[in-house]
Design a protein around this motif. Structure first.
Motif, PDB file in Angstrom:
ATOM      1  N   THR A   9      -8.146  -3.275  26.260  1.00  0.00           N
ATOM      2  CA  THR A   9      -6.805  -2.807  25.885  1.00  0.00           C
ATOM      3  C   THR A   9      -6.919  -1.905  24.662  1.00  0.00           C
ATOM      4  OG1 THR A   9      -5.749  -4.828  26.706  1.00  0.00           O
ATOM      5  CG2 THR A   9      -4.503  -3.500  25.141  1.00  0.00           C
ATOM      6  N   ALA A  10      -6.435  -0.698  24.796  1.00  0.00           N
ATOM      7  CA  ALA A  10      -6.482   0.268  23.692  1.00  0.00           C
ATOM      8  C   ALA A  10      -5.140   0.281  22.962  1.00  0.00           C
ATOM      9  CB  ALA A  10      -6.803   1.653  24.225  1.00  0.00           C
ATOM     10  N   PHE A  11      -5.182   0.084  21.658  1.00  0.00           N
ATOM     11  CA  PHE A  11      -4.006   0.216  20.807  1.00  0.00           C
ATOM     12  C   PHE A  11      -4.045   1.604  20.181  1.00  0.00           C
ATOM     13  CE2 PHE A  11      -4.613  -4.270  21.266  1.00  0.00           C
ATOM     14  CZ  PHE A  11      -3.353  -4.843  21.185  1.00  0.00           C
ATOM     15  N   VAL A  12      -3.123   2.437  20.579  1.00  0.00           N
ATOM     16  CA  VAL A  12      -3.118   3.834  20.143  1.00  0.00           C
ATOM     17  C   VAL A  12      -2.567   3.930  18.726  1.00  0.00           C
ATOM     18  CG1 VAL A  12      -2.267   6.144  20.651  1.00  0.00           C
ATOM     19  CG2 VAL A  12      -2.839   4.574  22.528  1.00  0.00           C
ATOM     20  N   ALA A  13      -3.207   4.749  17.915  1.00  0.00           N
ATOM     21  CA  ALA A  13      -2.761   4.943  16.527  1.00  0.00           C
ATOM     22  C   ALA A  13      -2.367   6.398  16.310  1.00  0.00           C
ATOM     23  CB  ALA A  13      -3.867   4.555  15.548  1.00  0.00           C
ATOM     24  N   GLY A  14      -1.276   6.594  15.575  1.00  0.00           N
ATOM     25  CA  GLY A  14      -0.874   7.931  15.189  1.00  0.00           C
ATOM     26  C   GLY A  14      -1.483   8.275  13.840  1.00  0.00           C
ATOM     27  N   PRO A  15      -0.904   9.245  13.153  1.00  0.00           N
ATOM     28  CA  PRO A  15      -1.394   9.590  11.815  1.00  0.00           C
ATOM     29  C   PRO A  15      -1.214   8.417  10.853  1.00  0.00           C
ATOM     30  CG  PRO A  15       0.058  11.307  12.682  1.00  0.00           C
ATOM     31  CD  PRO A  15       0.197  10.122  13.588  1.00  0.00           C
ATOM     32  N   ALA A  16      -2.070   8.348   9.816  1.00  0.00           N
ATOM     33  CA  ALA A  16      -1.946   7.303   8.796  1.00  0.00           C
ATOM     34  C   ALA A  16      -0.570   7.362   8.162  1.00  0.00           C
ATOM     35  CB  ALA A  16      -3.034   7.471   7.736  1.00  0.00           C
ATOM     36  N   ARG A  17       0.057   6.200   7.972  1.00  0.00           N
ATOM     37  CA  ARG A  17       1.426   6.159   7.462  1.00  0.00           C
ATOM     38  C   ARG A  17       1.483   6.222   5.943  1.00  0.00           C
ATOM     39  NH1 ARG A  17       2.983   0.714  10.709  1.00  0.00           N
ATOM     40  NH2 ARG A  17       1.959   1.246  12.671  1.00  0.00           N
ATOM     41  N   TRP A  18       0.430   5.741   5.276  1.00  0.00           N
ATOM     42  CA  TRP A  18       0.477   5.645   3.824  1.00  0.00           C
ATOM     43  C   TRP A  18      -0.838   6.104   3.202  1.00  0.00           C
ATOM     44  CZ3 TRP A  18       2.002   0.513   5.970  1.00  0.00           C
ATOM     45  CH2 TRP A  18       3.396   0.413   6.128  1.00  0.00           C
ATOM     46  N   SER A  19      -0.809   6.292   1.883  1.00  0.00           N
ATOM     47  CA  SER A  19      -2.014   6.614   1.140  1.00  0.00           C
ATOM     48  C   SER A  19      -2.921   5.388   1.093  1.00  0.00           C
ATOM     49  CB  SER A  19      -1.649   7.036  -0.289  1.00  0.00           C
ATOM     50  OG  SER A  19      -1.108   5.919  -0.998  1.00  0.00           O
ATOM     51  N   SER A  20      -4.166   5.603   0.630  1.00  0.00           N
ATOM     52  CA  SER A  20      -5.120   4.488   0.525  1.00  0.00           C
ATOM     53  C   SER A  20      -4.574   3.387  -0.375  1.00  0.00           C
ATOM     54  CB  SER A  20      -6.456   4.993  -0.020  1.00  0.00           C
ATOM     55  OG  SER A  20      -7.342   3.920  -0.257  1.00  0.00           O
ATOM     56  N   PHE A  21      -3.971   3.770  -1.507  1.00  0.00           N
ATOM     57  CA  PHE A  21      -3.429   2.770  -2.422  1.00  0.00           C
ATOM     58  C   PHE A  21      -2.317   1.971  -1.759  1.00  0.00           C
ATOM     59  CE2 PHE A  21      -0.074   1.568  -5.405  1.00  0.00           C
ATOM     60  CZ  PHE A  21      -0.771   0.723  -6.256  1.00  0.00           C
ATOM     61  N   LYS A  22      -1.438   2.658  -1.070  1.00  0.00           N
ATOM     62  CA  LYS A  22      -0.307   1.963  -0.465  1.00  0.00           C
ATOM     63  C   LYS A  22      -0.742   1.133   0.749  1.00  0.00           C
ATOM     64  CE  LYS A  22       3.444   4.659  -2.394  1.00  0.00           C
ATOM     65  NZ  LYS A  22       4.760   5.283  -2.178  1.00  0.00           N
ATOM     66  N   LEU A  23      -1.773   1.562   1.439  1.00  0.00           N
ATOM     67  CA  LEU A  23      -2.323   0.725   2.496  1.00  0.00           C
ATOM     68  C   LEU A  23      -2.874  -0.569   1.919  1.00  0.00           C
ATOM     69  CD1 LEU A  23      -4.185   3.394   4.646  1.00  0.00           C
ATOM     70  CD2 LEU A  23      -2.334   1.924   5.460  1.00  0.00           C
ATOM     71  N   TRP A  24      -3.590  -0.442   0.808  1.00  0.00           N
ATOM     72  CA  TRP A  24      -4.112  -1.640   0.130  1.00  0.00           C
ATOM     73  C   TRP A  24      -2.971  -2.544  -0.307  1.00  0.00           C
ATOM     74  CZ3 TRP A  24      -3.026  -2.505  -5.129  1.00  0.00           C
ATOM     75  CH2 TRP A  24      -3.602  -3.668  -5.664  1.00  0.00           C
ATOM     76  N   LEU A  25      -1.943  -1.954  -0.907  1.00  0.00           N
ATOM     77  CA  LEU A  25      -0.799  -2.739  -1.379  1.00  0.00           C
ATOM     78  C   LEU A  25      -0.115  -3.446  -0.219  1.00  0.00           C
ATOM     79  CD1 LEU A  25       1.341  -3.594  -3.447  1.00  0.00           C
ATOM     80  CD2 LEU A  25       2.410  -1.338  -3.157  1.00  0.00           C
ATOM     81  N   ARG A  26       0.075  -2.745   0.880  1.00  0.00           N
ATOM     82  CA  ARG A  26       0.796  -3.309   2.016  1.00  0.00           C
ATOM     83  C   ARG A  26       0.030  -4.445   2.687  1.00  0.00           C
ATOM     84  NH1 ARG A  26       2.953  -5.880   5.052  1.00  0.00           N
ATOM     85  NH2 ARG A  26       4.141  -5.357   6.927  1.00  0.00           N
ATOM     86  N   HIS A  27      -1.277  -4.261   2.856  1.00  0.00           N
ATOM     87  CA  HIS A  27      -2.018  -5.182   3.715  1.00  0.00           C
ATOM     88  C   HIS A  27      -2.974  -6.116   2.995  1.00  0.00           C
ATOM     89  CE1 HIS A  27      -0.439  -3.293   7.282  1.00  0.00           C
ATOM     90  NE2 HIS A  27      -0.888  -2.117   6.907  1.00  0.00           N
ATOM     91  N   ALA A  28      -3.430  -5.762   1.801  1.00  0.00           N
ATOM     92  CA  ALA A  28      -4.455  -6.572   1.143  1.00  0.00           C
ATOM     93  C   ALA A  28      -3.952  -7.318  -0.079  1.00  0.00           C
ATOM     94  CB  ALA A  28      -5.646  -5.683   0.749  1.00  0.00           C
ATOM     95  N   LYS A  29      -2.985  -6.780  -0.756  1.00  0.00           N
ATOM     96  CA  LYS A  29      -2.494  -7.399  -1.991  1.00  0.00           C
ATOM     97  C   LYS A  29      -1.476  -8.478  -1.641  1.00  0.00           C
ATOM     98  CE  LYS A  29      -1.949  -7.398  -6.576  1.00  0.00           C
ATOM     99  NZ  LYS A  29      -3.007  -7.921  -7.470  1.00  0.00           N
TER     100      LYS A  29
END
Length: 364
Positions: free
Chosen positions: A251-271
């Motif tokens: 099953t392939a999960f299709v991804a579009g363009p990155a939604r956020w900057s590296s910092f905001k990706l970290w904030l959203r998912h890791a912090k």
């Protein structure tokens, strides 16, 4: 040079009794070695340490107590990596053991340091083999059988794709074990809709902790960084080669363009959020529509005990609408919530103007 993060669930690495699936691991290492010689690079996220430890300790089943799980991990971790090390060495590759915790992902400095180390290992031509360091920590053991860890590693490194190898062929329209009409879903563009429309439950193996839902959520994390994900069988040796070759597999999960900057990706998912700031409707509109900072005047409630610099959820009517780095400790913010800037300056002369600055805020 492409970079792929490949995660193997416990059921792919070991049998239900904890014995190693040696032939499967050897086949996977051979596949990766062939493509590595062609210039591709890989990071492996391997579950199975606890399962290996359970077998080595002679336990009848996977324990439930944290201390016993940690003991099993301590016994199994070295034995598991030795297998990876030996198998990759037989193919002429060098494996590098990396153990990560939530602290390594949630602390910005530690996150950046881990990213640099992993990037250097890849640059040097090694194959990092990652697992959670759940021997001395308590939060990591129930992390979702490393699905989320793999997605965060892919996000951290800006990988080109994420592959989640499991004991099934992918995501089905229903549980194929109970519904003979269930069909394999070949492509997914919207994870939330897939979770709502399909029977994507938290079914587990006897020794693992994950399920198809955790894989779908991991794919959503990767998609937010613009990274496509494939969920495929790790029990059929040819499946991984087909995935890496771009063939129709799993099953392939299709991804579009990155939604956020590296910092905001970290904030959203890791912090990890340490509390919640409740805001009024006007503040919610300003955050979501106008991308403004959050000022104390828009705050109507504060939940939790956090310090300035901690991550917090921002909610309106009980629904989380954003996540950010608080400029205030919880006690100070309670003192000035609902107050205009002039009054805030009177009460706390040294306090920042923003409760959460827009540059340190992710709107969901």
């Amino acid at each position: 040079m492409s970079l792929t993060v490949i995660k193997l669930g416990s059921s792919v690495v070991v049998h239900d009794d904890g014995s190693l699936r040696a032939e499967g691991i050897a086949a996977l290492c051979a596949t990766l070695a062939g493509r590595h010689r062609g210039g591709e690079r890989f990071v492996v996220v391997s579950s199975g340490a606890i399962a290996r430890g359970v077998r080595e300790l002679g336990l009848a089943a996977r324990p439930t107590g944290t201390d016993a799980l940690q003991a099993a991990s301590a016994v199994g971790q070295g034995r598991l990596f030795r297998q990876w090390d030996d198998r990759f060495a037989a193919e002429g590759l060098t494996a590098a053991q990396v153990l990560l915790t939530r602290y390594d992902l949630g602390d910005r400095e530690a996150f950046v340091n881990a990213r640099r180390t992993l990037a250097k290992l890849v640059e040097l031509g090694t194959v990092p083999v990652i697992n959670e360091n759940d021997t001395t920590t308590t939060e990591e053991i129930s992390f979702g059988d490393n699905d989320l860890l793999a997605a965060q590693v892919a996000m951290m490194l800006g990988a080109d794709r994420l592959v989640l190898l499991t004991s099934t062929d992918g995501l089905f329209s229903a549980d194929p074990r109970v519904d003979p009409a269930a069909t394999l879903v070949r492509e997914i563009h919207d994870v939330e809709r897939a979770l709502a429309d399909n029977d994507v439950g938290a079914t587990t193996s006897t020794l693992g902790t994950g399920g198809m839902r955790s894989k779908a959520l991991a794919a959503d994390v990767a998609a937010s960084a613009g990274i496509p994900t494939v969920v495929a069988s790790g029990l059929r040796p040819e499946a991984l080669g087909r995935v890496l070759a771009g063939e129709d597999e799993g099953t392939a999960f299709v991804a579009g363009p990155a939604r956020w900057s590296s910092f905001k990706l970290w904030l959203r998912h890791a912090k990890q959020a340490r509390g919640t700031i409740e805001v009024d409707e006007g503040a919610r509109r300003a955050l979501q529509r106008d991308a403004t900072s959050l000022l104390p005047v828009g705050v109507v409630g504060v939940t939790g005990d956090f310090r300035a610099g901690d991550a917090v959820d921002v909610a309106c009517g009980g629904v989380v609408v954003a996540k950010g780095i608080s400029g205030y400790a919880s006690g100070a913010l309670r003192l000035v919530q609902g107050e205009r800037t002039e009054r805030v300056r009177e009460l706390l002369p040294q306090a920042p103007e923003e409760a959460v600055h827009r540059d340190r805020l992710v709107v969901l």
